[in-house]
Design a protein around this motif. Structure first.
Motif, mmCIF file in Angstrom:
data_model
loop_
_atom_site.group_PDB
_atom_site.id
_atom_site.type_symbol
_atom_site.label_atom_id
_atom_site.label_comp_id
_atom_site.label_asym_id
_atom_site.label_seq_id
_atom_site.Cartn_x
_atom_site.Cartn_y
_atom_site.Cartn_z
ATOM 1 N N VAL A 299 0.833 -1.200 0.000
ATOM 2 C CA VAL A 299 0.000 0.000 0.000
ATOM 3 C C VAL A 299 0.870 1.254 0.000
ATOM 4 C CG1 VAL A 299 -1.580 1.369 1.415
ATOM 5 C CG2 VAL A 299 -2.031 -1.060 1.035
ATOM 6 N N ALA A 300 1.932 1.236 0.795
ATOM 7 C CA ALA A 300 2.813 2.408 0.875
ATOM 8 C C ALA A 300 3.428 2.722 -0.480
ATOM 9 C CB ALA A 300 3.909 2.175 1.913
ATOM 10 N N ASP A 301 3.896 1.690 -1.182
ATOM 11 C CA ASP A 301 4.483 1.903 -2.509
ATOM 12 C C ASP A 301 3.448 2.425 -3.491
ATOM 13 O OD1 ASP A 301 6.974 1.139 -1.663
ATOM 14 O OD2 ASP A 301 6.853 -0.902 -2.465
ATOM 15 N N LEU A 302 2.231 1.892 -3.420
ATOM 16 C CA LEU A 302 1.165 2.333 -4.323
ATOM 17 C C LEU A 302 0.837 3.805 -4.113
ATOM 18 C CD1 LEU A 302 -1.176 1.934 -6.329
ATOM 19 C CD2 LEU A 302 -2.566 1.135 -4.392
ATOM 20 N N VAL A 303 0.612 4.210 -2.864
ATOM 21 C CA VAL A 303 0.239 5.594 -2.579
ATOM 22 C C VAL A 303 1.374 6.545 -2.936
ATOM 23 C CG1 VAL A 303 -0.368 7.232 -0.754
ATOM 24 C CG2 VAL A 303 -1.446 4.969 -0.821
ATOM 25 N N THR A 304 2.611 6.190 -2.548
ATOM 26 C CA THR A 304 3.759 7.047 -2.871
ATOM 27 C C THR A 304 3.919 7.200 -4.377
ATOM 28 O OG1 THR A 304 4.920 6.412 -0.853
ATOM 29 C CG2 THR A 304 6.260 7.300 -2.648
ATOM 30 N N ARG A 305 3.783 6.095 -5.098
ATOM 31 C CA ARG A 305 3.908 6.129 -6.558
ATOM 32 C C ARG A 305 2.844 7.025 -7.175
ATOM 33 N NH1 ARG A 305 3.735 0.334 -8.980
ATOM 34 N NH2 ARG A 305 1.480 0.508 -8.696
#
Length: 330
Positions: A299-305
């Motif tokens: 989730v963190a990678d998705l939101v940051t991306r």
């Protein structure tokens, strides 16, 4: 940093929402969304009882100290859940953000507002969005025809629905349906929304509790791999294309009634799909945005991306288009 009316009113870092999803909106996913700076919702009716909801809220708080909410979906049911008891569990747990979907928010609004709870109402038409604004909700999440679950009966896609609603609304509006990446986020903001709601995209993340086979199937599917069921019942739902949904569509086309499909569409069969990975055990909800999903990130990678790429689009490509000189045609 993308700051909008939504982030200001609801007190979150990013204008991204993980809405309520039956069998999906549990503590691990919701906490991961909150920790990433977005707004996640526990799905109240996924929990068997109001007491179980209280425990799930407490479990989520053990995983995050950031804001999150609870979704309360009100839909026609043979045996209606004890909505008032679920609502009281939400209040007693000190939740400050609630997403109401499916029914008139006015039924629960005064009880929630009396306890300082901000209410986001999920709807599928401009008419219902304006009614929700009139009765006093703090924001609306409006579903285009592309969405998973119930897109309403008007079949209006987000490209039309979002600006049509934005023209009349004065409260924050979240765009929902067909959004899975930074391009969708920027497009929604351009259409007049204050943020985006994503279901299918968050379902296909590492912290999502659905079976790995479901996630892999979403990645493998295209935007064409959904079916619309319950069309003849005026309760349209968009679900994954599988053996069960195709059978339901055929029964409806041949004039069948709800009794003829009742067993096929039972919630327990759909739960088996999500929990056991048996993709043809029942109907399961997914949107056309699956055609835009090509990985299973955290989730963190998705939101940051999404945020990083959205900022690049706004300050880069779109800025270049605005700044580019106009060349006269010969």
């Amino acid at each position: 940093m993308l700051r909008t009316r939504f982030t200001e009113v609801f007190g979150v870092e990013h204008p991204i929402v993980q809405g309520g999803m039956m069998w999906v909106g549990r503590a691990e996913l919701v906490a991961a969304v909150a920790n990433a700076g977005a707004l996640g919702f526990i799905t109240a009716l996924t929990q068997p009882t109001p007491d179980d909801l209280t425990k799930e809220i407490a479990r989520t708080r053990e995983l995050t100290d950031k804001p999150f909410g609870v979704n309360l979906t009100i839909l026609p049911s043979i045996t209606p859940p004890p909505y008032e008891e679920y609502r009281q569990a939400i209040i007693d747990s000190g939740i400050k953000i609630v997403e109401i979907a499916g029914g008139n928010p006015a039924t629960h609004l005064s009880h929630l507002k009396d306890h300082g709870i901000k209410v986001l109402h999920k709807c599928t038409s401009v008419k219902h969005a304006l009614k929700a604004q009139q009765v006093g909700v703090d924001g609306v999440s409006i579903d285009g025809f592309e969405c998973a679950g119930h897109p309403g009966e008007n079949d209006i896609p987000g490209l039309i629905l979002i600006p049509a609603a934005a023209k009349h609304l004065t409260i924050p509006m979240i765009a929902s349906g067909g959004i899975a990446d930074a391009q969708g986020l920027v497009a929604a903001l351009a259409l007049g929304a204050d943020g985006v709601n994503m279901g299918t995209r968050f379902m296909c993340t590492q912290e999502s509790g659905v079976a790995q086979k479901v996630k892999e199937q979403i990645v493998a599917n295209s935007e064409l791999d959904t079916k619309l069921i319950f069309r003849t019942l005026n309760n349209t739902a968009r679900v994954a294309d599988n053996a069960i949904s195709r059978k339901v569509v055929e029964i409806e086309k041949s004039g069948g009634s709800f009794d003829d499909i009742r067993d096929l569409v039972s919630g327990q069969r759909g739960r088996k799909v999500f929990e056991e990975g048996d993709l043809d055990a029942g109907i399961w909800t997914t949107g056309q945005s699956q055609g835009l999903i090509h990985d299973i990130p955290t989730v963190a990678d998705l939101v940051t991306r999404m945020i990083d790429e959205a900022e690049d689009i706004i300050t880069g490509r779109l800025n270049e288009i605005v700044a580019a000189p106009v060349t006269a045609r010969s």
